[in-house]
Design a protein around this motif. Structure first.
Motif, mmCIF file in Angstrom:
data_model
loop_
_atom_site.group_PDB
_atom_site.id
_atom_site.type_symbol
_atom_site.label_atom_id
_atom_site.label_comp_id
_atom_site.label_asym_id
_atom_site.label_seq_id
_atom_site.Cartn_x
_atom_site.Cartn_y
_atom_site.Cartn_z
ATOM 1 N N GLU A 166 13.750 -25.041 -26.459
ATOM 2 C CA GLU A 166 12.339 -24.706 -26.300
ATOM 3 C C GLU A 166 12.034 -23.573 -27.263
ATOM 4 O OE1 GLU A 166 11.686 -25.617 -21.540
ATOM 5 O OE2 GLU A 166 11.727 -23.559 -22.232
ATOM 6 N N GLU A 225 6.050 -21.045 -23.521
ATOM 7 C CA GLU A 225 6.663 -22.178 -24.225
ATOM 8 C C GLU A 225 5.620 -22.827 -25.133
ATOM 9 O OE1 GLU A 225 8.412 -25.377 -21.812
ATOM 10 O OE2 GLU A 225 8.118 -26.688 -23.543
ATOM 11 N N GLN A 265 8.932 -27.811 -27.907
ATOM 12 C CA GLN A 265 10.274 -28.180 -27.453
ATOM 13 C C GLN A 265 10.768 -29.360 -28.274
ATOM 14 O OE1 GLN A 265 10.687 -28.684 -23.205
ATOM 15 N NE2 GLN A 265 12.914 -28.742 -23.347
HETATM 16 MG MG MG Z 1 8.967 -28.377 -22.534
#
Ligand code: MG
Ligand code: ATP
Length: 445
Positions: A209, A283, A286
């Motif tokens: 991530e 985040e 990813q």
């Molecule tokens: Mg993710």
């Protein structure tokens, strides 16, 4: 753009429903408007930033050799039954039935659809490697949408999918994505640290991530502070160079950096104590390698060099484009408003006329406005009949990185004022010199 002709519905009050700065500022600066919980209209200013981020993502993906296409938001449920995820995905999936009683869904991601496209048209290993991506709206019926566009239900995501003959080739695709993502975030003016993560419902073996550190982030992260000193800079990359891409992956992922899902206290303890950090992060992307999970379930095979049908190795790679608008503001604001990094600014230079209607000021502003536009420096000209204080407040809220202030007194001495939004520092310059300075500032952006 002249402010008198723009649509910039600024809010005077601080909206009570917004818990974090980016959400508050996006509402106050008239960037978004909530249509329903977790679902937003992107008003002109917000839309401009969203499109700018999208453009950077496209440029960096295509530089890496990845090919854009566009898949629909609605998908047939049958494809998801093939992979087994129709039942697995749970309540986050918005399920819809059409008038012919066919089960459909608003795509939360696109592994099934892209695998279907691939299997219907690619037959031979000679057509590999192949990486296809799109930037498209997704829907996930999040239990608790919050923080504005950061955790929406409808959100804009870049998702890319690689198809390779071997695991080795697929890992090169993984590395290529890691490198292209590092470049993408750096161009946007943020640091996003790749961290070992858990693969969740997409399933897979390898995954990182990308986290932007921020107190308001929803993820808990543990890292060696040495990772924050790494920067991609302007190095030249040959995306076909396997060793070079692998080297960059190693450089950026060899230090300890993990989210709480994969955190390992014993490993972390090996990091020198003065470099151990525990913090929060957002985040913003990813990457996954998941091998033949979907190609086997959905029969996506190619004829290998020996003629034998071989399931392809795949991975999927996402960037949260709409979340990034919020994340960027989290990292770049002060009490007065947004401070856009130059690379993503919706308007590059704000132009403030201190005395609208004064013929010298109006003429100078007109000249600067045309001059900025001619240099591609997308100006926002505050040509309203307003007090200086209100104009400065608007510019500070909207966040143009640079502001040129024009008033009769300065003009009498042949100068205008160029001010940095970030530092607040000003210089007195001739209008021509101010134009040249702005052009120089943005030359490398
Ligand atoms: Mg993710
Ligand atoms: P999260 O853990 O934050 O729910 P995710 O791991 O489920 O995200 P991915 O499937 O990895 O999300 O999607 C790729 C990217 O899309 C994420 O890194 C994130 O930046 C963005 N994203 C995911 N969910 C949302 C959401 N609800 N609102 C806005 N952006 C999102």
């Amino acid at each position: 753009m002249r402010l008198t002709r723009y649509f910039l519905p600024i809010l005077k009050e601080t909206p009570a429903e917004a818990a974090i700065a980016s959400h508050r500022l996006m509402l106050r600066a008239g960037m978004i408007r909530q249509a329903a919980s977790g679902i937003y209209s992107w008003l002109p200013l917000g839309f401009k930033v969203l499109k700018r981020l999208e453009q950077i993502v496209h440029e960096e993906q295509q530089r890496a050799g990845h090919i854009p296409l566009l898949m629909p938001t609605l998908q047939p449920a049958d494809l998801w039954r093939e992979s087994g995820r129709y039942d697995d995905y749970g309540q986050e999936m918005l399920r819809i039935r059409d008038r012919h009683d066919r089960d459909m869904l608003y795509g939360p991601t696109n592994e099934e659809l892209i695998t279907d496209i691939f299997r219907s048209s690619v037959r031979s290993y000679k057509d590999l490697p192949l990486t296809l991506y799109h930037i498209q709206w997704k829907f996930r019926d999040e239990v608790r949408p919050r923080f504005g566009v950061m955790r929406g239900r409808e959100f804009y995501m870049k998702d890319g999918y690689n198809f390779d003959l071997t695991k080795e080739d697929a890992l090169h695709a993984y590395n290529r994505h890691l490198v292209s993502y590092l470049r993408t975030y750096e161009r946007m003016g943020i640091q996003a640290i790749p961290m070992r993560a858990d693969s969740g419902p997409i399933g897979g073996e390898d995954t990182h991530e990308f986290l932007m550190l921020a107190d308001t982030g929803e993820s808990e992260v543990f890292y060696d502070s040495a990772v924050t000193e790494l920067s991609f800079g302007d190095r030249m990359i040959d995306y076909d160079d396997v060793a070079q891409c692998q080297g960059i992956l190693e450089e950026f992922t060899s230090r300890y950096a993990r989210t709480d899902e994969t955190h390992d206290a014993a490993e972390f303890a090996k990091v020198p104590a003065e470099r151990q950090r525990q913090a929060r992060g957002i985040e913003v992307g990813q990457i996954f390698y998941f091998g033949t999970k979907y190609s086997q379930a959905m029969n996506a095979v190619v004829n290998g060099p020996d003629g034998a049908p071989t399931p392809v190795h795949m991975g999927s790679h996402g960037i949260g484009v709409s979340r990034l608008v919020g994340a960027l503001i989290e990292a770049n604001h002060d009490d007065n408003g947004i401070i856009w990094p130059e690379g993503v600014a919706p308007f590059k230079v704000g132009l403030v006329n201190l005395k609208q209607g004064d013929s010298a000021a109006d003429t100078a502003c007109e000249g600067l406005y045309q001059g900025l536009a001619a240099r591609g420096l997308d100006p926002l000209y505050d040509d309203r009949e307003e007090r200086a204080g209100a104009k400065f407040a608007t510019m500070d809220l909207v966040g143009c990185p640079w502001r040129i202030t024009v008033g009769p007194r300065g003009l009498a001495a042949g100068t205008v004022e160029l001010t940095s939004r970030r530092t607040g520092e000003s210089e007195e310059l001739s209008p021509e010199a101010a134009l040249a300075r702005c052009a120089q500032i943005y030359a490398g952006v």
